[in-house]
Motif scaffolding. Structure first.
Motif, PDB file in Angstrom:
ATOM      1  N   TRP A 119      50.224 -27.824  17.938  1.00 50.99           N
ATOM      2  CA  TRP A 119      49.318 -26.741  18.334  1.00 50.99           C
ATOM      3  C   TRP A 119      48.037 -26.781  17.507  1.00 50.99           C
ATOM      4  CZ3 TRP A 119      47.590 -23.096  14.896  1.00 50.99           C
ATOM      5  CH2 TRP A 119      48.312 -22.928  13.709  1.00 50.99           C
ATOM      6  N   PHE A 120      48.163 -27.099  16.211  1.00 50.57           N
ATOM      7  CA  PHE A 120      46.985 -27.148  15.351  1.00 50.57           C
ATOM      8  C   PHE A 120      46.079 -28.309  15.777  1.00 50.57           C
ATOM      9  CE2 PHE A 120      44.428 -28.254  11.743  1.00 50.57           C
ATOM     10  CZ  PHE A 120      44.174 -27.057  11.090  1.00 50.57           C
ATOM     11  N   LYS A 121      46.666 -29.464  16.020  1.00 55.37           N
ATOM     12  CA  LYS A 121      45.872 -30.626  16.424  1.00 55.37           C
ATOM     13  C   LYS A 121      45.163 -30.382  17.749  1.00 55.37           C
ATOM     14  CE  LYS A 121      48.569 -34.213  14.053  1.00 55.37           C
ATOM     15  NZ  LYS A 121      49.430 -35.407  14.237  1.00 55.37           N
ATOM     16  N   ALA A 122      45.849 -29.692  18.669  1.00 54.96           N
ATOM     17  CA  ALA A 122      45.246 -29.419  19.981  1.00 54.96           C
ATOM     18  C   ALA A 122      44.022 -28.514  19.836  1.00 54.96           C
ATOM     19  CB  ALA A 122      46.282 -28.779  20.900  1.00 54.96           C
ATOM     20  N   LEU A 123      44.136 -27.483  19.011  1.00 58.28           N
ATOM     21  CA  LEU A 123      43.003 -26.580  18.804  1.00 58.28           C
ATOM     22  C   LEU A 123      41.902 -27.252  17.993  1.00 58.28           C
ATOM     23  CD1 LEU A 123      44.921 -23.253  17.978  1.00 58.28           C
ATOM     24  CD2 LEU A 123      43.686 -23.781  20.080  1.00 58.28           C
ATOM     25  N   ASP A 124      42.298 -28.058  17.017  1.00 58.53           N
ATOM     26  CA  ASP A 124      41.319 -28.736  16.164  1.00 58.53           C
ATOM     27  C   ASP A 124      40.492 -29.741  16.968  1.00 58.53           C
ATOM     28  OD1 ASP A 124      40.141 -29.322  13.610  1.00 58.53           O
ATOM     29  OD2 ASP A 124      41.300 -31.172  13.570  1.00 58.53           O
ATOM     30  N   LYS A 125      41.110 -30.358  17.955  1.00 54.69           N
ATOM     31  CA  LYS A 125      40.409 -31.332  18.792  1.00 54.69           C
ATOM     32  C   LYS A 125      39.279 -30.671  19.582  1.00 54.69           C
ATOM     33  CE  LYS A 125      41.212 -34.704  22.492  1.00 54.69           C
ATOM     34  NZ  LYS A 125      42.225 -35.311  23.406  1.00 54.69           N
ATOM     35  N   GLU A 126      39.517 -29.428  20.019  1.00 57.58           N
ATOM     36  CA  GLU A 126      38.532 -28.726  20.845  1.00 57.58           C
ATOM     37  C   GLU A 126      37.633 -27.795  20.036  1.00 57.58           C
ATOM     38  OE1 GLU A 126      38.112 -29.329  23.972  1.00 57.58           O
ATOM     39  OE2 GLU A 126      39.877 -30.597  24.267  1.00 57.58           O
ATOM     40  N   GLY A 127      38.062 -27.438  18.827  1.00 61.08           N
ATOM     41  CA  GLY A 127      37.350 -26.410  18.089  1.00 61.08           C
ATOM     42  C   GLY A 127      37.042 -26.772  16.650  1.00 61.08           C
ATOM     43  N   ILE A 128      36.986 -25.742  15.785  1.00 61.49           N
ATOM     44  CA  ILE A 128      36.558 -25.883  14.403  1.00 61.49           C
ATOM     45  C   ILE A 128      37.628 -25.317  13.471  1.00 61.49           C
ATOM     46  CG2 ILE A 128      34.805 -25.237  12.694  1.00 61.49           C
ATOM     47  CD1 ILE A 128      33.700 -27.062  14.841  1.00 61.49           C
ATOM     48  N   PHE A 129      37.934 -26.072  12.443  1.00 59.72           N
ATOM     49  CA  PHE A 129      38.851 -25.637  11.392  1.00 59.72           C
ATOM     50  C   PHE A 129      38.030 -25.365  10.129  1.00 59.72           C
ATOM     51  CE2 PHE A 129      41.782 -27.432   7.915  1.00 59.72           C
ATOM     52  CZ  PHE A 129      42.258 -26.174   7.579  1.00 59.72           C
TER      53      PHE A 129
ATOM     54  N   LEU B  43      28.417 -22.457  19.896  1.00 57.23           N
ATOM     55  CA  LEU B  43      29.751 -21.935  19.619  1.00 57.23           C
ATOM     56  C   LEU B  43      30.834 -22.883  20.133  1.00 57.23           C
ATOM     57  CD1 LEU B  43      29.070 -18.230  20.587  1.00 57.23           C
ATOM     58  CD2 LEU B  43      29.762 -19.017  18.309  1.00 57.23           C
ATOM     59  N   ALA B  44      31.892 -23.006  19.369  1.00 55.85           N
ATOM     60  CA  ALA B  44      33.062 -23.769  19.785  1.00 55.85           C
ATOM     61  C   ALA B  44      34.044 -22.821  20.479  1.00 55.85           C
ATOM     62  CB  ALA B  44      33.719 -24.431  18.580  1.00 55.85           C
ATOM     63  N   PRO B  45      34.958 -23.351  21.310  1.00 52.93           N
ATOM     64  CA  PRO B  45      35.911 -22.465  22.002  1.00 52.93           C
ATOM     65  C   PRO B  45      36.995 -21.904  21.088  1.00 52.93           C
ATOM     66  CG  PRO B  45      36.312 -24.756  22.571  1.00 52.93           C
ATOM     67  CD  PRO B  45      35.051 -24.741  21.783  1.00 52.93           C
ATOM     68  N   PHE B  46      37.251 -22.604  19.953  1.00 54.15           N
ATOM     69  CA  PHE B  46      38.296 -22.153  19.039  1.00 54.15           C
ATOM     70  C   PHE B  46      37.807 -22.288  17.596  1.00 54.15           C
ATOM     71  CE2 PHE B  46      40.368 -24.266  22.677  1.00 54.15           C
ATOM     72  CZ  PHE B  46      41.000 -23.174  23.248  1.00 54.15           C
ATOM     73  N   TYR B  47      38.169 -21.297  16.786  1.00 55.24           N
ATOM     74  CA  TYR B  47      37.926 -21.365  15.347  1.00 55.24           C
ATOM     75  C   TYR B  47      39.220 -21.015  14.629  1.00 55.24           C
ATOM     76  CZ  TYR B  47      32.895 -21.574  16.195  1.00 55.24           C
ATOM     77  OH  TYR B  47      31.647 -21.954  16.603  1.00 55.24           O
ATOM     78  N   MET B  48      39.606 -21.836  13.676  1.00 53.58           N
ATOM     79  CA  MET B  48      40.756 -21.554  12.826  1.00 53.58           C
ATOM     80  C   MET B  48      40.238 -21.365  11.405  1.00 53.58           C
ATOM     81  SD  MET B  48      43.599 -24.224  14.318  1.00 53.58           S
ATOM     82  CE  MET B  48      42.484 -25.629  14.257  1.00 53.58           C
ATOM     83  N   VAL B  49      40.247 -20.132  10.933  1.00 57.99           N
ATOM     84  CA  VAL B  49      39.746 -19.801   9.599  1.00 57.99           C
ATOM     85  C   VAL B  49      40.953 -19.492   8.730  1.00 57.99           C
ATOM     86  CG1 VAL B  49      38.137 -18.390   8.281  1.00 57.99           C
ATOM     87  CG2 VAL B  49      37.695 -18.828  10.705  1.00 57.99           C
ATOM     88  N   PHE B  50      41.319 -20.466   7.889  1.00 61.23           N
ATOM     89  CA  PHE B  50      42.547 -20.355   7.107  1.00 61.23           C
ATOM     90  C   PHE B  50      42.229 -20.427   5.618  1.00 61.23           C
ATOM     91  CE2 PHE B  50      45.810 -22.187  10.380  1.00 61.23           C
ATOM     92  CZ  PHE B  50      45.413 -21.223  11.281  1.00 61.23           C
ATOM     93  N   GLY B  51      42.965 -19.663   4.831  1.00 58.63           N
ATOM     94  CA  GLY B  51      42.785 -19.731   3.383  1.00 58.63           C
ATOM     95  C   GLY B  51      43.352 -18.510   2.695  1.00 58.63           C
ATOM     96  N   ASP B  52      43.546 -18.637   1.378  1.00 62.36           N
ATOM     97  CA  ASP B  52      44.083 -17.527   0.594  1.00 62.36           C
ATOM     98  C   ASP B  52      42.988 -16.837  -0.216  1.00 62.36           C
ATOM     99  OD1 ASP B  52      43.642 -19.604  -1.137  1.00 62.36           O
ATOM    100  OD2 ASP B  52      45.747 -19.873  -1.708  1.00 62.36           O
ATOM    101  N   GLU B  53      41.735 -16.986   0.224  1.00 61.34           N
ATOM    102  CA  GLU B  53      40.617 -16.284  -0.402  1.00 61.34           C
ATOM    103  C   GLU B  53      40.081 -15.307   0.647  1.00 61.34           C
ATOM    104  OE1 GLU B  53      38.222 -14.606  -2.632  1.00 61.34           O
ATOM    105  OE2 GLU B  53      37.305 -15.363  -0.788  1.00 61.34           O
ATOM    106  N   PRO B  54      40.572 -14.042   0.633  1.00 65.85           N
ATOM    107  CA  PRO B  54      40.336 -13.129   1.759  1.00 65.85           C
ATOM    108  C   PRO B  54      38.880 -12.794   2.014  1.00 65.85           C
ATOM    109  CG  PRO B  54      41.317 -11.964  -0.114  1.00 65.85           C
ATOM    110  CD  PRO B  54      41.412 -13.431  -0.414  1.00 65.85           C
TER     111      PRO B  54
END
Length: 344
Positions: free
Chosen positions: A125-135, A16-27
């Motif tokens: 903020w996005f780059k900081a989370l992306d560096k440590e986690g998963i986009f 597991l990564a410490p951060f996940y950013m799940v983004f998109g317009d497909e709910p």
């Protein structure tokens, strides 16, 4: 690090990564990814789940408090943060950067957002989370990607769609993953372990004259009690499996509960429906249902359906249809008596 939705399972198997950013317009894809993360996190001891929605009045200190404090209920915590279709603004951006700069190994943050534009991906903020986690960007599926998605879900549900049946289903649902998945679940209930060809599937999808469990769902959403009883009687005469009927009613109750929660959080009705993948021609039915049913009554319906499921599956409910009739009518109006329960 960027990965795509179909790569998430493999990534989760490695840890597991410490951060996940799940983004998109497909709910549906976004929901599915978050559900997979939650399940994997639970297997690794992240037993407490905290859900936050970053609305206009959201206090970002609440995120800090949960992320940097020890939980009273679990040694490890999963925080699901819904950006509510908005950017985090300056205050939110600072708090997210702070989380990325001081990673808490006993806490995971999963952020849900709409499609991440280039200016969002370039933000600090996005780059900081992306560096440590998963986009995980979730794009609408087309062509071979859509076909592979369908193949995977057919395999998971044990469905055997032969010949042109898969193409018939894709053409009918027009790329709406939620609608397609609902049809697959219906097929799994009605045609488990049976081969389904395109002709059979077309007849089932297009036969509007025959009452089925989705006619019942539409009747209870619209508050049409008399019609609901007519449909239920026809289903009983056709020996329709009670669990299939309860599944359809349960799906609508959960959908209504989620809609009510989103509206309570400040989302307008149309945005909430879009988020849940509710088709425009169905939205008036949900709107009428929410005008009749407050959140407490919807929760009572969910509890009643859960009780029905446990009683029926344990063999303690000898006559399921009277209780299904009571539940169906409870969608339409308040009943002055309890559900009839005929136990063995």
């Amino acid at each position: 690090m960027r990965i795509y939705a179909n790569q998430l399972a493999q990534q989760l198997s490695r840890g597991l990564a410490p951060f996940y950013m799940v983004f998109g317009d497909e709910p549906f894809q976004v929901d599915e990814c978050i559900r997979h993360i939650r399940q994997n996190a639970r297997q690794q001891g992240f037993d407490e789940v905290i859900k936050l929605t970053a609305g206009a009045q959201f206090d970002w200190q609440e995120l800090d408090g949960h992320y940097h404090s020890l939980s009273l209920f679990s040694s490890r915590t999963l925080i699901e943060l819904d950006l509510n279709g908005q950017k985090p603004a300056k205050t939110g951006a600072e708090h997210l950067k702070r989380c990325a700069q001081g990673v808490n190994p006993d806490c995971i943050i999963v952020i849900r957002g709409m499609k991440a534009s280039q200016d969002v991906q370039r933000s600090a903020w996005f780059k900081a989370l992306d560096k440590e986690g998963i986009f995980v960007p979730c794009y609408p599926l087309t062509g071979n990607h859509l076909r592979r998605w369908l193949d995977n879900h057919c395999q998971r549900l044990g469905l055997n769609l032969e010949g042109d049946a898969k193409q018939v289903l894709l053409d009918t649902t027009e790329g709406n993953l939620l609608a397609c998945h609902q049809e697959l679940e219906k097929l799994a209930l009605l045609y488990a372990n049976k081969a389904i060809d395109g002709r059979t599937l077309t007849g089932m999808l297009l036969n509007q004259n025959k009452f089925d469990i989705f006619d019942l769902a539409n009747a209870v959403l619209g508050g049409e009690g008399d019609k609901a009883m007519q449909v239920l009687a026809r289903l009983q005469n056709d020996n329709t499996e009670p669990t299939a009927i309860a599944w359809a009613l349960g799906k609508e109750a959960q959908q209504l509960l989620t809609l009510a929660e989103l509206r309570h959080q400040g989302q307008d009705f149309n945005s909430a429906c879009k988020k849940l993948g509710i088709w425009k021609n169905q939205q008036p039915l949900y709107q009428r249902a929410l005008q009749r049913l407050d959140m407490a009554r919807i929760e009572q319906l969910c509890d009643l359906l859960s009780y029905f499921d446990s009683q029926f599956k344990s063999g303690k409910l000898s006559s399921p249809y009277p209780m299904l009739a009571h539940i169906s009518m409870s969608f339409c109006r308040t009943l002055p008596f309890s559900a009839p329960i005929f136990s063995e």
